[in-house]
Scaffold this active site. Sequence first.
Site, mmCIF file in Angstrom:
data_model
loop_
_atom_site.group_PDB
_atom_site.id
_atom_site.type_symbol
_atom_site.label_atom_id
_atom_site.label_comp_id
_atom_site.label_asym_id
_atom_site.label_seq_id
_atom_site.Cartn_x
_atom_site.Cartn_y
_atom_site.Cartn_z
ATOM 1 N N GLY A 172 0.321 0.049 2.925
ATOM 2 C CA GLY A 172 -0.124 0.600 1.658
ATOM 3 C C GLY A 172 -0.348 -0.537 0.677
ATOM 4 N N GLN A 205 -1.479 -4.858 -7.092
ATOM 5 C CA GLN A 205 -1.003 -5.842 -6.107
ATOM 6 C C GLN A 205 -2.045 -6.900 -5.763
ATOM 7 O OE1 GLN A 205 0.762 -2.698 -3.296
ATOM 8 N NE2 GLN A 205 2.110 -4.452 -3.051
ATOM 9 N N LEU A 242 4.779 -5.583 0.020
ATOM 10 C CA LEU A 242 4.034 -6.833 0.193
ATOM 11 C C LEU A 242 4.216 -7.757 -1.008
ATOM 12 C CD1 LEU A 242 0.716 -5.364 1.635
ATOM 13 C CD2 LEU A 242 2.518 -6.539 2.910
HETATM 14 ZN ZN LIG Z 1 4.676 -2.206 -2.789
#
Ligand SMILES: [Zn+2]
Length: 161
Positions: A44, A49, A88
Amino acid sequence: MREIRVLGDPVLRTPAEPVEGFDRELRRLIDEMFEAMYAVDGVGLAGPQIGVPRRLFVYDINRRKGHMINPVLTVDDPEEVLDEEGCLSVPDRQTGTPIYATVARAAGVTVEGFDRLGRPQRVKARGSLARCFQHETEHLDGRLYVDRLPKPDARKIMLRT
Ligand SMILES: [Zn+2]
């Protein structure tokens, strides 16, 4: 290739703005998000991000693949489920791989939003997909899974990043 932002980058702590234009630029952004996610074996990835403070995320987990724009999450089954979760954007400084921790999440959720062409869509989820939706939606509000941990546990993770 879009670079994945990690803990300490203010974009991860900034509430994202709604997506407004369902244009070619948005479709390219979604492709780039999948590319960045697959490059590091993620399941995901949310806009912030990769440094894009917009309300959207992509996912590909347990053969459920998709993207969601301007998502609104509703909890259908509030029973708390404990499971391992990583991000991540929270990598171990030494290994570069996500740090995992046990996080409590609601068992069942529904996410409503739009697809890349601006068509309304709704996905009902349980298990790991429900966990993923909750994790990604929180990214859009500037929150990370470490915020849900007891302070000492969160601090231990911070020391590894
Ligand atoms: Zn995350």
